[in-house]
Design a protein around this motif. Structure first.
Motif, short mmCIF file in Angstrom:
data_model
loop_
_atom_site.label_atom_id
_atom_site.label_comp_id
_atom_site.label_asym_id
_atom_site.label_seq_id
_atom_site.Cartn_x
_atom_site.Cartn_y
_atom_site.Cartn_z
N HIS A 261 0.84 -1.19 0.00
CA HIS A 261 0.00 0.00 0.00
C HIS A 261 0.88 1.25 0.00
CE1 HIS A 261 -3.27 -2.71 1.12
NE2 HIS A 261 -2.54 -3.12 2.14
N ARG A 262 0.43 2.26 -0.68
CA ARG A 262 1.14 3.55 -0.69
C ARG A 262 0.15 4.64 -0.31
NH1 ARG A 262 5.97 5.27 -2.65
NH2 ARG A 262 6.31 3.19 -3.53
N ILE A 263 0.50 5.41 0.73
CA ILE A 263 -0.32 6.52 1.21
C ILE A 263 0.34 7.82 0.77
CG2 ILE A 263 -1.45 7.56 3.20
CD1 ILE A 263 -2.21 4.67 2.88
N VAL A 264 -0.38 8.63 -0.02
CA VAL A 264 0.15 9.89 -0.52
C VAL A 264 -0.47 11.03 0.27
CG1 VAL A 264 0.45 11.38 -2.54
CG2 VAL A 264 0.42 8.88 -2.82
N THR A 265 0.39 11.88 0.82
CA THR A 265 -0.10 12.95 1.69
C THR A 265 0.50 14.30 1.29
OG1 THR A 265 1.68 12.85 3.35
CG2 THR A 265 -0.15 11.30 3.60
N ARG A 266 -0.20 15.32 1.66
CA ARG A 266 0.35 16.67 1.67
C ARG A 266 0.09 17.16 3.09
NH1 ARG A 266 0.09 22.01 -0.57
NH2 ARG A 266 1.91 22.41 -1.89
N SER A 267 -0.71 18.20 3.28
CA SER A 267 -1.10 18.54 4.65
C SER A 267 -2.23 17.64 5.13
CB SER A 267 -1.52 20.01 4.76
OG SER A 267 -2.49 20.32 3.79
N GLU A 268 -2.88 16.94 4.18
CA GLU A 268 -3.88 15.91 4.49
C GLU A 268 -3.55 14.68 3.65
OE1 GLU A 268 -5.21 18.97 3.10
OE2 GLU A 268 -5.08 19.83 5.11
N THR A 269 -4.25 13.59 3.91
CA THR A 269 -4.07 12.38 3.11
C THR A 269 -4.88 12.52 1.84
OG1 THR A 269 -3.87 11.12 5.17
CG2 THR A 269 -4.16 9.87 3.13
N LEU A 270 -4.22 12.38 0.70
CA LEU A 270 -4.86 12.65 -0.58
C LEU A 270 -5.19 11.41 -1.39
CD1 LEU A 270 -2.82 15.76 -1.73
CD2 LEU A 270 -5.06 15.70 -0.64
N ALA A 271 -4.46 10.32 -1.19
CA ALA A 271 -4.73 9.13 -2.01
C ALA A 271 -4.13 7.89 -1.36
CB ALA A 271 -4.17 9.31 -3.43
N VAL A 272 -4.74 6.75 -1.70
CA VAL A 272 -4.22 5.45 -1.28
C VAL A 272 -4.17 4.55 -2.50
CG1 VAL A 272 -4.57 3.43 0.20
CG2 VAL A 272 -5.22 5.70 1.03
N LEU A 273 -3.04 3.88 -2.70
CA LEU A 273 -2.88 2.92 -3.78
C LEU A 273 -2.53 1.57 -3.18
CD1 LEU A 273 -1.26 5.79 -4.74
CD2 LEU A 273 -1.52 4.60 -6.92
N THR A 274 -3.09 0.51 -3.75
CA THR A 274 -2.78 -0.85 -3.34
C THR A 274 -2.27 -1.62 -4.54
OG1 THR A 274 -4.42 -0.85 -1.56
CG2 THR A 274 -3.71 -3.00 -2.41
N ASP A 275 -1.06 -2.13 -4.44
CA ASP A 275 -0.40 -2.84 -5.54
C ASP A 275 -0.46 -2.02 -6.83
OD1 ASP A 275 0.21 -4.96 -3.86
OD2 ASP A 275 -1.66 -6.01 -4.31
N GLY A 276 -0.28 -0.71 -6.68
CA GLY A 276 -0.22 0.18 -7.82
C GLY A 276 -1.54 0.69 -8.33
N LEU A 277 -2.65 0.21 -7.77
CA LEU A 277 -3.97 0.63 -8.22
C LEU A 277 -4.57 1.64 -7.23
CD1 LEU A 277 -5.47 -2.80 -9.36
CD2 LEU A 277 -4.42 -1.02 -10.79
N LEU A 278 -5.14 2.71 -7.74
CA LEU A 278 -5.76 3.73 -6.90
C LEU A 278 -7.04 3.17 -6.28
CD1 LEU A 278 -5.61 6.80 -6.10
CD2 LEU A 278 -7.22 7.20 -7.98
N VAL A 279 -7.14 3.21 -4.95
CA VAL A 279 -8.33 2.69 -4.27
C VAL A 279 -9.12 3.77 -3.55
CG1 VAL A 279 -7.43 0.35 -4.04
CG2 VAL A 279 -6.95 2.03 -2.25
N ALA A 280 -8.53 4.95 -3.34
CA ALA A 280 -9.25 6.06 -2.70
C ALA A 280 -8.49 7.35 -2.97
CB ALA A 280 -9.40 5.85 -1.20
N ALA A 281 -9.25 8.44 -3.09
CA ALA A 281 -8.62 9.74 -3.32
C ALA A 281 -9.56 10.84 -2.87
CB ALA A 281 -8.29 9.91 -4.81
N ALA A 282 -8.96 11.99 -2.48
CA ALA A 282 -9.76 13.16 -2.12
C ALA A 282 -10.67 13.52 -3.30
CB ALA A 282 -8.82 14.34 -1.82
N PRO A 283 -11.92 13.96 -2.99
CA PRO A 283 -12.41 14.46 -1.71
C PRO A 283 -12.88 13.40 -0.72
CG PRO A 283 -14.11 14.72 -3.35
CD PRO A 283 -12.90 14.20 -4.07
#
Length: 342
Positions: A261-283
């Motif tokens: 899993h990869r969690i991408v953040t700035r001042s908030e959490t913006l996206a989550v990827l699992t095995d390279g696939l996007l599974v959640a993103a802002a908003p």
């Protein structure tokens, strides 16, 4: 709605969840409200008030971590309230929240003794920019921002372009020492009906109550009772900042069953990827928890070796109601291409 003193912890946990990893710790305002507010507090639904009622929103702006070194006084917003009322030429009797995630969700309650607290919010989650306030996104005319400049000074800006208000206020807050108070005014309760997220405090309270009641439950159960989904669980094994934007970070989690899993953040959490696939993103609201203690984490607390879980809660419907609104809070709005959900 009547808020009792015993509701404060649940409300704070709800706003921490809605911070999506940002918004600042609620602890300081919990302590202030717990000892100074006159409980119970009355909260007015938007539809219960005359739509012509003037309203304002309050928030702490800048690095909220600095508030631990520069504690706000008993009435931190008072000089700014006086400034906007002089500018507008009339009293403003109602107050709402500007950022319903993290500590700023609690900020309007500091005015409960002098103002009508309206259950409406201008973001529905934590966001980094003042130009992302819903009233600015929908281009409500006549808005005015007041903020601290340091040494008891006040700056006031009335800008046609939202980005101008963001830049001027941000510059003033930097001069003030990196953190300070801000007040947005020039709108009415009627404006909130169309241009804000109604019943957001009620949602935060319900989320907080569910979280406290099921905090020790298995993570999939906890996610379900919160109305969300468990995305990831595992140990943080690495973290790195972006070469293009040092404010953007990503942590890698060794998940259960070998998932990465990869969690991408700035001042908030913006996206989550699992095995390279996007599974959640802002908003969508991505919640980070310590998988052992169930502490609600901020993005600054993600460190290698920590075992964490990522949950996703539905985004406030307001942001998805119009494409131009959604475009202001998806990852590409922060310069992160290819991370917007379809």
């Amino acid at each position: 709605m009547r808020l009792e003193r015993d509701d404060l912890e649940a409300l704070a946990r709800g706003y921490a969840l809605l911070g999506s990893g940002g918004g600042g710790s609620t602890t300081m305002l919990e302590l202030i409200l717990g000892t100074t507010a006159r409980w119970p507090l009355e909260i007015a639904p938007v539809d219960a008030l005359d739509p012509a009622t003037p309203c304002l929103g309050v928030a702490f702006v800048g690095s909220t971590m600095l508030l631990g070194e520069r504690m706000p006084g008993a009435a931190p917003f008072s000089p700014l309230l006086r400034a906007v009322e002089r500018w507008l030429g009339h009293p403003v009797p109602a107050v709402c929240s500007l950022e319903g995630g993290g500590m700023n969700g609690l900020a309007p309650l500091t005015l409960a003794g002098s103002h009508i607290v309206v259950d409406a919010d201008c973001t529905g989650r934590a966001v980094p920019g003042l130009d992302q306030m819903s009233l600015f996104v929908d281009r409500v005319p006549g808005l005015v921002f007041a903020c601290e400049t340091g040494a008891d000074g006040v700056a006031l800006v009335e800008a046609t372009r939202a980005i101008d208000a963001e830049r001027v206020v941000r510059s003033a807050i930097v001069q003030a020492g990196g953190v300070g108070c801000a007040v947005l005014a020039g709108f009415t309760v009627g404006d909130l009906r169309e241009h804000a997220i109604a019943d957001h405090l009620a949602r935060a309270l319900a989320l907080g109550r569910s979280f406290l009641a099921h905090r020790s439950a298995p993570l999939p159960v906890l996610a379900e009772v919160l109305g969300g989904t468990l995305l990831a669980e595992g140990r943080i094994v690495a973290g790195a900042s972006s070469g293009a934007d040092p404010h953007v970070n990503a942590v890698e989690i060794a998940g259960l069953g070998g998932a990465v899993h990869r969690i991408v953040t700035r001042s908030e959490t913006l996206a989550v990827l699992t095995d390279g696939l996007l599974v959640a993103a802002a908003p969508e609201i991505i919640v980070l928890l310590d998988a052992v203690s169930r502490e609600i984490l901020e993005v600054t607390e993600l460190a290698p070796g920590r075992t964490v879980a990522a949950l996703v809660l539905p985004a406030p419907e307001w942001w998805n109601a119009r494409p131009e609104r959604r475009a202001r809070v998806v990852p590409s709005a922060y310069g992160l291409v290819d991370l917007d959900a379809a």
